[in-house]
Design an enzyme around this catalytic site. Structure first.
Site, PDB file in Angstrom:
ATOM      1  N   HIS A   1       1.074  -1.173   0.010  1.00 28.91           N
ATOM      2  CA  HIS A   1      -0.023   0.030  -0.080  1.00 28.91           C
ATOM      3  C   HIS A   1       0.648   1.208   0.080  1.00 28.91           C
ATOM      4  O   HIS A   1       0.312   2.555  -0.291  1.00 28.91           O
ATOM      5  CB  HIS A   1      -1.093   0.162   1.379  1.00 28.91           C
ATOM      6  CG  HIS A   1      -0.359   0.147   2.328  1.00 28.91           C
ATOM      7  ND1 HIS A   1       0.484  -0.620   3.006  1.00 28.91           N
ATOM      8  CD2 HIS A   1      -0.281   1.402   3.186  1.00 28.91           C
ATOM      9  CE1 HIS A   1       0.809  -0.118   4.286  1.00 28.91           C
ATOM     10  NE2 HIS A   1       0.709   1.125   4.263  1.00 28.91           N
TER      11      HIS A   1
HETATM   12  C1  UD1 Z   1      -2.543   4.851   6.196  1.00 30.02           C
HETATM   13  C2  UD1 Z   1      -1.245   5.308   6.970  1.00 30.02           C
HETATM   14  C3  UD1 Z   1      -0.241   4.297   6.848  1.00 30.02           C
HETATM   15  C4  UD1 Z   1      -0.571   2.964   7.222  1.00 30.02           C
HETATM   16  C5  UD1 Z   1      -1.667   2.578   6.512  1.00 30.02           C
HETATM   17  C6  UD1 Z   1      -2.407   1.356   6.734  1.00 30.02           C
HETATM   18  C7  UD1 Z   1      -0.774   7.786   6.847  1.00 30.02           C
HETATM   19  C8  UD1 Z   1       0.171   8.761   6.403  1.00 30.02           C
HETATM   20  N1  UD1 Z   1      -0.484   6.611   6.478  1.00 30.02           N
HETATM   21  O1  UD1 Z   1      -1.860   5.084   4.747  1.00 30.02           O
HETATM   22  O2  UD1 Z   1       0.945   4.636   7.811  1.00 30.02           O
HETATM   23  O3  UD1 Z   1       0.369   2.126   7.101  1.00 30.02           O
HETATM   24  O4  UD1 Z   1      -2.789   3.871   6.670  1.00 30.02           O
HETATM   25  O5  UD1 Z   1      -3.487   1.013   5.823  1.00 30.02           O
HETATM   26  O6  UD1 Z   1      -1.417   8.029   7.949  1.00 30.02           O
HETATM   27  N2  UD1 Z   1      -9.426   4.476   1.643  1.00 30.02           N
HETATM   28  C9  UD1 Z   1     -10.586   3.651   1.819  1.00 30.02           C
HETATM   29  N3  UD1 Z   1     -11.094   3.446   2.723  1.00 30.02           N
HETATM   30  C10 UD1 Z   1     -10.612   3.592   3.951  1.00 30.02           C
HETATM   31  C11 UD1 Z   1      -9.437   4.175   4.282  1.00 30.02           C
HETATM   32  C12 UD1 Z   1      -8.981   4.645   2.948  1.00 30.02           C
HETATM   33  O7  UD1 Z   1     -11.062   3.624   0.563  1.00 30.02           O
HETATM   34  O8  UD1 Z   1     -11.101   2.873   4.979  1.00 30.02           O
HETATM   35  C13 UD1 Z   1      -8.755   4.853   0.478  1.00 30.02           C
HETATM   36  C14 UD1 Z   1      -8.690   6.521   0.723  1.00 30.02           C
HETATM   37  O9  UD1 Z   1      -9.599   7.136   0.159  1.00 30.02           O
HETATM   38  C15 UD1 Z   1      -7.448   6.776   0.077  1.00 30.02           C
HETATM   39  C16 UD1 Z   1      -6.399   5.487   0.128  1.00 30.02           C
HETATM   40  O10 UD1 Z   1      -7.431   4.503   0.660  1.00 30.02           O
HETATM   41  O11 UD1 Z   1      -7.674   7.076  -1.361  1.00 30.02           O
HETATM   42  C17 UD1 Z   1      -5.381   5.632   1.024  1.00 30.02           C
HETATM   43  O12 UD1 Z   1      -5.803   6.040   2.588  1.00 30.02           O
HETATM   44  P1  UD1 Z   1      -4.996   6.776   3.461  1.00 30.02           P
HETATM   45  O13 UD1 Z   1      -5.450   6.935   4.867  1.00 30.02           O
HETATM   46  O14 UD1 Z   1      -4.858   8.152   3.073  1.00 30.02           O
HETATM   47  O15 UD1 Z   1      -3.529   6.290   3.616  1.00 30.02           O
HETATM   48  P2  UD1 Z   1      -3.111   4.788   3.660  1.00 30.02           P
HETATM   49  O16 UD1 Z   1      -2.287   4.786   2.244  1.00 30.02           O
HETATM   50  O17 UD1 Z   1      -3.980   3.614   4.128  1.00 30.02           O
END
Ligand code: UD1
Length: 373
Positions: free
Chosen positions: A208
């Site tokens: 991820h």
């Molecule tokens: C975040 C954390 C990372 C952790 C990871 C585990 C930060 C900077 N990053 O990264 O340290 O290892 O979580 O998963 O805080 N999304 C969904 N559903 C959700 C959550 C996210 O669809 O429940 C989508 C969001 O819209 C976004 C993407 O996933 O497009 C990334 O989510 P985000 O929380 O921004 O960062 P992660 O890459 O998950």
């Protein structure tokens, strides 16, 4: 004596297994009342609610519902929302875990309101400030009054940055507590059968990190290597929402779906995922937590990153850093039976939550944070 209010900040998937053992340990103490604050950074059921259910956590006391956004948007929104909570219900402690955006956001709020702040999983450093998590770790540790480290390299990093010795406590790795608490439920599942793979003869994949999935050339190369590996070793790939979106954007989803040896899945629940990890031949990942869980279980872990903030998983554990060019060769050596001598790191023993609860109680008997007196 008045019970102390302890806010436990839960935000994103990797936080929930750190918060749960501490919540359970604090709930049984008479000097405090633990209150769960969910910032809503992760919000899909399979990234959040399912983890609360598997880990025996009740509904949060406060749900900030912040959701996704740019780093500034997400961090800022958590700050605004958490400050309101603290103004309504001032906690005696704010406890943040890990390194996600919500960790640093709540740390900043607590620090500015002179609320005592503790950081669980303090002191980890990758040395790579291009990682958002590294920035979050550095700032959070700079602000925290009490820093609980999972391994002694964390203590050394903090001391080198000038943190006073009396604020640092080596407590061990709370992820192991979560695993041991859930072990009966984990062992009762049969995820290999579910995915039609043979126990001990498959690999688990998770990816991820922006550095692996946001660049089309890098993600294409990784997908090609996984396809090649899957012809020798079936792979179960639990796909993070960010990765799913990028695979689609870059037109890679279809070619992955066509691979007979690759089982694609939505993100799995905690118990399901750990059941799969327990019987895997190896893990291919860029996660932080999986590097630790595989070291504890003695399972080879190939980490697709140039560095790690968890070096003990390499020096004492089963972890190796790989890139898309070296991955295939390292998999070959694992499949050919090359093993590494490993030992479980000190205090990765399932008793970290009890040590943290004791430490918090000891420090609660003291005055306000020095920085605010
Ligand atoms: C975040 C954390 C990372 C952790 C990871 C585990 C930060 C900077 N990053 O990264 O340290 O290892 O979580 O998963 O805080 N999304 C969904 N559903 C959700 C959550 C996210 O669809 O429940 C989508 C969001 O819209 C976004 C993407 O996933 O497009 C990334 O989510 P985000 O929380 O921004 O960062 P992660 O890459 O998950």
């Amino acid at each position: 004596m008045k019970q102390q209010k302890v806010h436990l900040i839960a935000a994103a998937r990797p936080n929930f297994m750190k918060v749960a053992p501490l919540y359970h340990a604090l709930r049984s103490q008479d000097w405090c009342v633990p209150l769960l604050v969910h910032t809503g950074q992760h919000y899909d059921a399979n990234m959040s609610d399912d983890f609360f259910a598997d880990l025996g956590l009740p509904d949060p006391d406060h749900h900030l519902g912040v959701g996704s956004g740019s780093h500034a948007e997400q961090t800022g929104a958590v700050m605004v929302a958490y400050e309101k909570v603290c103004q309504r219900e001032r906690p005696d402690w704010t406890v943040v875990v890990g390194d996600v955006n919500s960790t640093v956001a709540c740390a900043l709020v607590a620090a500015k309101l002179c609320i005592p702040l503790a950081h669980l999983e303090a002191g980890l450093r990758s040395g790579d400030r291009s990682m958002p998590e590294e920035v979050n770790r550095i700032v959070t540790d700079r602000l925290a009054d009490l820093l609980w480290t999972p391994s002694l390299d964390g203590d050394a990093n903090l001391k080198a940055e000038g943190v006073a010795d009396e604020r640092i406590e080596f407590v061990g790795n709370i992820m192991i507590d979560a695993f041991e608490l859930q072990r009966p439920q984990i062992d009762a599942l049969g995820m290999a059968v579910h995915f039609d793979v043979e126990p001990g003869n498959y690999g688990v994949v998770t990816l991820h990190r922006p550095s692996n999935v946001d660049d089309p050339a890098i993600l294409t190369q990784i997908v090609e290597v996984l396809a090649a590996v899957s012809r020798r070793l079936p792979l179960v790939f639990a796909v993070h929402p960010r990765t799913r979106a990028r695979l689609r954007d870059f037109g890679l989803a279809a070619s992955l779906e066509q691979q007979k040896g690759i089982r694609l899945s939505e993100p799995l629940r905690y118990n399901e995922f750990m059941n799969l990890v327990c019987a895997t031949k190896l893990a291919i990942t860029d996660s932080g937590g999986i590097q630790e869980e595989t070291t504890y279980l003695g399972i080879p872990c190939l980490t697709l990153r140039p560095n790690t903030e968890r070096p003990i998983t390499i020096t004492q554990g089963t972890n190796r850093l790989v890139n898309s060019e070296t991955l295939a060769d390292v998999i070959d050596s694992v499949l050919n039976g090359e093993t590494r001598m490993t030992k479980r790191p000190e205090l990765w023993d399932g008793k970290t939550a009890a040590r943290v609860a004791q430490s918090l109680h000891r420090h609660s008997l003291r005055a306000r944070p020095e920085r605010c007196s």
